[in-house]
Write a protein that holds these residues in place. Sequence first.
Motif, PDB file in Angstrom:
ATOM      1  N   LYS A  42       0.844  -1.202   0.000  1.00  0.00           N
ATOM      2  CA  LYS A  42       0.000   0.000   0.000  1.00  0.00           C
ATOM      3  C   LYS A  42       0.882   1.257   0.000  1.00  0.00           C
ATOM      4  CE  LYS A  42      -3.736   2.097   2.714  1.00  0.00           C
ATOM      5  NZ  LYS A  42      -3.237   2.832   3.889  1.00  0.00           N
ATOM      6  N   PHE A  43       1.884   1.278   0.880  1.00  0.00           N
ATOM      7  CA  PHE A  43       2.780   2.438   0.912  1.00  0.00           C
ATOM      8  C   PHE A  43       3.508   2.566  -0.425  1.00  0.00           C
ATOM      9  CE2 PHE A  43       6.570   4.874   1.567  1.00  0.00           C
ATOM     10  CZ  PHE A  43       6.225   5.845   2.500  1.00  0.00           C
ATOM     11  N   GLU A  46       1.745   4.004  -3.460  1.00  0.00           N
ATOM     12  CA  GLU A  46       1.555   5.454  -3.461  1.00  0.00           C
ATOM     13  C   GLU A  46       2.881   6.213  -3.562  1.00  0.00           C
ATOM     14  OE1 GLU A  46      -1.437   6.880  -0.910  1.00  0.00           O
ATOM     15  OE2 GLU A  46      -1.273   8.887  -1.784  1.00  0.00           O
ATOM     16  N   TYR A  47       3.957   5.713  -2.919  1.00  0.00           N
ATOM     17  CA  TYR A  47       5.155   6.546  -2.799  1.00  0.00           C
ATOM     18  C   TYR A  47       6.433   5.943  -3.368  1.00  0.00           C
ATOM     19  CZ  TYR A  47       2.214   9.380   0.146  1.00  0.00           C
ATOM     20  OH  TYR A  47       1.202  10.163   0.596  1.00  0.00           O
ATOM     21  N   ASP A  48       6.475   4.665  -3.615  1.00  0.00           N
ATOM     22  CA  ASP A  48       7.752   4.062  -4.023  1.00  0.00           C
ATOM     23  C   ASP A  48       7.492   2.796  -4.841  1.00  0.00           C
ATOM     24  OD1 ASP A  48      10.408   3.353  -4.228  1.00  0.00           O
ATOM     25  OD2 ASP A  48      10.803   3.287  -2.071  1.00  0.00           O
ATOM     26  N   PRO A  49       6.849   2.970  -6.012  1.00  0.00           N
ATOM     27  CA  PRO A  49       6.355   1.805  -6.769  1.00  0.00           C
ATOM     28  C   PRO A  49       7.450   1.067  -7.534  1.00  0.00           C
ATOM     29  CG  PRO A  49       5.778   3.824  -7.910  1.00  0.00           C
ATOM     30  CD  PRO A  49       6.453   4.242  -6.624  1.00  0.00           C
ATOM     31  N   GLN A  50       8.397   0.525  -6.796  1.00  0.00           N
ATOM     32  CA  GLN A  50       9.400  -0.348  -7.399  1.00  0.00           C
ATOM     33  C   GLN A  50       8.947  -1.790  -7.186  1.00  0.00           C
ATOM     34  OE1 GLN A  50      13.573   1.237  -7.092  1.00  0.00           O
ATOM     35  NE2 GLN A  50      12.736   2.233  -5.280  1.00  0.00           N
ATOM     36  N   HIS A  53       9.019  -3.771  -3.972  1.00  0.00           N
ATOM     37  CA  HIS A  53       8.146  -3.260  -2.904  1.00  0.00           C
ATOM     38  C   HIS A  53       6.678  -3.604  -3.176  1.00  0.00           C
ATOM     39  CE1 HIS A  53      11.578  -1.116  -1.482  1.00  0.00           C
ATOM     40  NE2 HIS A  53      11.459  -0.057  -2.228  1.00  0.00           N
ATOM     41  N   SER A  70       9.576  -0.141   1.509  1.00  0.00           N
ATOM     42  CA  SER A  70      10.283   1.071   1.106  1.00  0.00           C
ATOM     43  C   SER A  70      10.989   1.658   2.328  1.00  0.00           C
ATOM     44  CB  SER A  70       9.279   2.095   0.568  1.00  0.00           C
ATOM     45  OG  SER A  70       9.886   3.384   0.487  1.00  0.00           O
ATOM     46  N   TRP A  72      11.388   4.658   2.924  1.00  0.00           N
ATOM     47  CA  TRP A  72      10.613   5.813   3.387  1.00  0.00           C
ATOM     48  C   TRP A  72       9.432   5.366   4.232  1.00  0.00           C
ATOM     49  CZ3 TRP A  72      13.444   9.909   3.040  1.00  0.00           C
ATOM     50  CH2 TRP A  72      14.412   9.973   2.046  1.00  0.00           C
ATOM     51  N   HIS A  73       8.962   4.146   3.992  1.00  0.00           N
ATOM     52  CA  HIS A  73       7.934   3.555   4.840  1.00  0.00           C
ATOM     53  C   HIS A  73       8.529   3.284   6.233  1.00  0.00           C
ATOM     54  CE1 HIS A  73       4.645   0.150   5.107  1.00  0.00           C
ATOM     55  NE2 HIS A  73       4.415   1.130   5.944  1.00  0.00           N
TER      56      HIS A  73
ATOM     57  N   MET B   1      12.939   1.927  -1.162  1.00  0.00           N
ATOM     58  CA  MET B   1      14.088   1.960  -0.259  1.00  0.00           C
ATOM     59  C   MET B   1      15.236   2.696  -0.929  1.00  0.00           C
ATOM     60  SD  MET B   1      15.906  -1.188   1.658  1.00  0.00           S
ATOM     61  CE  MET B   1      14.517  -1.271   2.763  1.00  0.00           C
ATOM     62  N   ALA B  12      14.080  -1.174 -11.798  1.00  0.00           N
ATOM     63  CA  ALA B  12      13.069  -0.241 -11.321  1.00  0.00           C
ATOM     64  C   ALA B  12      12.925   0.925 -12.278  1.00  0.00           C
ATOM     65  CB  ALA B  12      13.477   0.283  -9.954  1.00  0.00           C
ATOM     66  N   TYR B  47       0.872   8.591   9.518  1.00  0.00           N
ATOM     67  CA  TYR B  47       2.297   8.529   9.868  1.00  0.00           C
ATOM     68  C   TYR B  47       2.817   9.658  10.758  1.00  0.00           C
ATOM     69  CZ  TYR B  47       2.413   4.865   6.427  1.00  0.00           C
ATOM     70  OH  TYR B  47       2.165   3.704   5.747  1.00  0.00           O
ATOM     71  N   ALA B  76       8.648  11.372   0.963  1.00  0.00           N
ATOM     72  CA  ALA B  76       8.051  10.243   0.239  1.00  0.00           C
ATOM     73  C   ALA B  76       7.622  10.664  -1.166  1.00  0.00           C
ATOM     74  CB  ALA B  76       6.855   9.689   1.025  1.00  0.00           C
ATOM     75  N   MET B  79      10.575  10.628  -3.436  1.00  0.00           N
ATOM     76  CA  MET B  79      10.879   9.267  -3.899  1.00  0.00           C
ATOM     77  C   MET B  79       9.930   8.858  -5.021  1.00  0.00           C
ATOM     78  SD  MET B  79      13.035   6.890  -3.283  1.00  0.00           S
ATOM     79  CE  MET B  79      13.212   5.465  -4.347  1.00  0.00           C
ATOM     80  N   LYS B  80       8.640   9.160  -4.810  1.00  0.00           N
ATOM     81  CA  LYS B  80       7.613   8.832  -5.804  1.00  0.00           C
ATOM     82  C   LYS B  80       7.981   9.421  -7.170  1.00  0.00           C
ATOM     83  CE  LYS B  80       2.684  10.244  -6.298  1.00  0.00           C
ATOM     84  NZ  LYS B  80       1.870   9.126  -5.812  1.00  0.00           N
ATOM     85  N   VAL B  83      11.157   7.777  -8.747  1.00  0.00           N
ATOM     86  CA  VAL B  83      10.877   6.466  -9.355  1.00  0.00           C
ATOM     87  C   VAL B  83      10.193   6.663 -10.704  1.00  0.00           C
ATOM     88  CG1 VAL B  83       9.542   4.330  -9.134  1.00  0.00           C
ATOM     89  CG2 VAL B  83      10.791   5.224  -7.157  1.00  0.00           C
ATOM     90  N   LYS B  87      11.630   5.548 -14.360  1.00  0.00           N
ATOM     91  CA  LYS B  87      10.917   4.679 -15.310  1.00  0.00           C
ATOM     92  C   LYS B  87      10.796   5.343 -16.687  1.00  0.00           C
ATOM     93  CE  LYS B  87       8.316   1.995 -11.929  1.00  0.00           C
ATOM     94  NZ  LYS B  87       7.020   1.638 -11.334  1.00  0.00           N
TER      95      LYS B  87
END
Lengths: 175, 175
Positions: A42-43, A46-50, A53, A70, A72-73, B1, B12, B47, B76, B79-80, B83, B87
């Motif tokens: 879920k995290f 939204e924030y680090d779609p590699q 993860h 992630s 950052w999570h 990460m 990625a 968070y 975050a 990072m989003k 990424v 891509k």
Amino acid sequence: MGFAYHREAARAGGLMRFFEDIEIGQRREVGSFTFTAEGIKKFAAEYDPQRFHLDEEEGRKSLFGGLTASGWHVAAVCMKLMVADGKRQAREAAARGEKIAVWGPSPGFRELRWLKPVLAGDTVSYASEVESLRSSEKRPEWGIVQARNTGTNQRGELVYSFLATAFVPRRNPGS
Amino acid sequence: MGFAYHREAARAGGLMRFFEDIEIGQRREVGSFTFTAEGIKKFAAEYDPQRFHLDEEEGRKSLFGGLTASGWHVAAVCMKLMVADGKRQAREAAARGEKIAVWGPSPGFRELRWLKPVLAGDTVSYASEVESLRSSEKRPEWGIVQARNTGTNQRGELVYSFLATAFVPRRNPGS
């Protein structure tokens, strides 16, 4: 926000101690959190779609060897637990009728490190340990505290670390 | 990460350049993001549940002067966008039939700073600029790149900054 956490600690519930009450080596367990596969995805979505993860199989094929949170999570959960811990401390201090220290702004964080992957199912225990204390010559009403905040997994391995610096008020300025 | 981003950049989609292609001062605009009140509150509720991140009135009463994004939210989102940018670069490189550089692990980040509050309605533009390049004596197949990643608001004010270090492969090791 990092500096907000310190600057507005009394309102938010932060570390309530005065500079005189703080000693090098003091350690506080902040709380633990288990990273579930669902929460990791879920995290990440939204924030680090590699891929590692987002998908178990991609995680297994990666250097991490499994679905990995992630970084950052891992950092955001640390903040979550620090805020909760601060609120808890504020309630306890208020219940004891104690004077509460309003921490000042933080100049920032240093050495943010993700030392090991956090995999689905891992439980990370966060802690904060005082590393150094010094006086502020320009601002005698404040002391400067440097603390290392860490996350350790259920196998005792350090996974996360950063150095936080904060201005902390003196109980008795000028003494 | 963080280190995952670099270590697994080819999968990625990361910065696809080889060490020889990188110059000090090279700057890449990574993308922009508008922090809405709704988004700020949603991240904070999960968070960083401090009052000035959750409620407009509390934000106005705080030193920040308005509903303020958590610093970890600002990080975050960076990072989003990195990424997504990676891509995009990978797709473009593949479309040109180019060889893609697989970046190595990052030893970590330094000097993470939230320099100004990010208020509801603010748009932050993120960028990455190469600060230093050096060879790795132990690992001649890699170069070491240090980049400063920043966020700047719509008034041109720097709000976020950190130093990232990464191992980047040489196109021609030993040359």
